[in-house]
Scaffold this active site. Sequence first.
Site, PDB file in Angstrom:
ATOM      1  N   SER A 181       0.787  -1.247   0.111  1.00  0.00           N
ATOM      2  CA  SER A 181       0.024   0.032   0.006  1.00  0.00           C
ATOM      3  C   SER A 181       0.863   1.182  -0.035  1.00  0.00           C
ATOM      4  CB  SER A 181      -1.005   0.036   1.011  1.00  0.00           C
ATOM      5  OG  SER A 181      -0.282   0.197   2.487  1.00  0.00           O
ATOM      6  N   HIS A 190       9.088   2.999   8.794  1.00  0.00           N
ATOM      7  CA  HIS A 190       8.975   2.071   9.850  1.00  0.00           C
ATOM      8  C   HIS A 190       7.540   2.407  10.600  1.00  0.00           C
ATOM      9  CE1 HIS A 190       9.763  -0.843  13.037  1.00  0.00           C
ATOM     10  NE2 HIS A 190       9.381   0.063  14.147  1.00  0.00           N
TER      11      HIS A 190
HETATM   12  C1  GRF Z   1       3.919  -0.995   6.875  1.00  0.00           C
HETATM   13  O1  GRF Z   1       3.368  -0.841   7.995  1.00  0.00           O
HETATM   14  C2  GRF Z   1       5.329  -0.264   7.034  1.00  0.00           C
HETATM   15  O2  GRF Z   1       5.478   0.661   7.878  1.00  0.00           O
HETATM   16  C3  GRF Z   1       6.173  -1.561   7.276  1.00  0.00           C
HETATM   17  O3  GRF Z   1       5.555  -2.574   6.536  1.00  0.00           O
HETATM   18  C4  GRF Z   1       4.252  -2.154   6.410  1.00  0.00           C
HETATM   19  C5  GRF Z   1       3.954  -2.241   4.919  1.00  0.00           C
HETATM   20  O4  GRF Z   1       2.964  -2.053   4.473  1.00  0.00           O
HETATM   21  N1  GRF Z   1       7.517  -1.247   6.904  1.00  0.00           N
HETATM   22  P1  GRF Z   1       2.480  -2.236   2.900  1.00  0.00           P
HETATM   23  O5  GRF Z   1       2.929  -3.050   2.250  1.00  0.00           O
HETATM   24  O6  GRF Z   1       3.109  -1.032   2.168  1.00  0.00           O
HETATM   25  O7  GRF Z   1       0.898  -2.068   2.815  1.00  0.00           O
END
Ligand code: GRF
Length: 218
Positions: A16, A112
Amino acid sequence: MSDLMNIGVLASGRGSNFQSIIDNIEAGHIKAVISVLITDNPDAYAIERCRKHNIESLVLKPGDFPDRNRYYSGVADELVKRGVGLVVLAGFMRVVGKALIDIFPNRIMNIHPALLPSFPGLHGQKQAVDYGVKLAGCTVHFVDEGVDTGPIIIQAAVPAYHDDTEDSLSERILRKEHLVFPYAIRLFTENRIKVNGRKVIVDGNREDQSMINPPGIK
Ligand code: GRF
């Protein structure tokens, strides 16, 4: 030849954040091109997003390489081949190896889902819920060899409530992630970010540096 910066994205899952970057590029808010998505997971939904937006995707699995070092030099080779100037970790669920970091010093960004240095590593949101903090958030930082330890570029905060679950807090944080990650990428592509040791200096006003309520890109 275009003078747009080439971005290489590494992702392992639904992507996402990857989508929010695509959308901001397509809307003209970030002057850059996503040259390639590299994933370690052949089932990552991020690959589907590439199909929809005509972006090259490459599956590189660590198990297909003799060791971790050669995996990350393989990843670096593919990025260098495409002239990548910025590497974006958008939910890449591995600790990046030195072989990649050495080729892209302070040119790899990660997001993060916690206010670092609190709650690094996996399940930052669950760590925050379990700890009972009242403010949570997300951090965009450069990647060094540690786990979520590199110089911090931008953070955004959200409230955390006593009845939050991992899911409810994650959702609230994710909405901010989709604002600050593209924002940080735009600052980088505009050459407005300098790194001095642990400190990241953003060329701009104070609002560009710390975002309690990130405005998103306009
Ligand atoms: C997010 O919560 C990001 O902070 C962490 O991994 C997750 C990835 O979510 N590093 P997406 O695949 O971008 O939806």
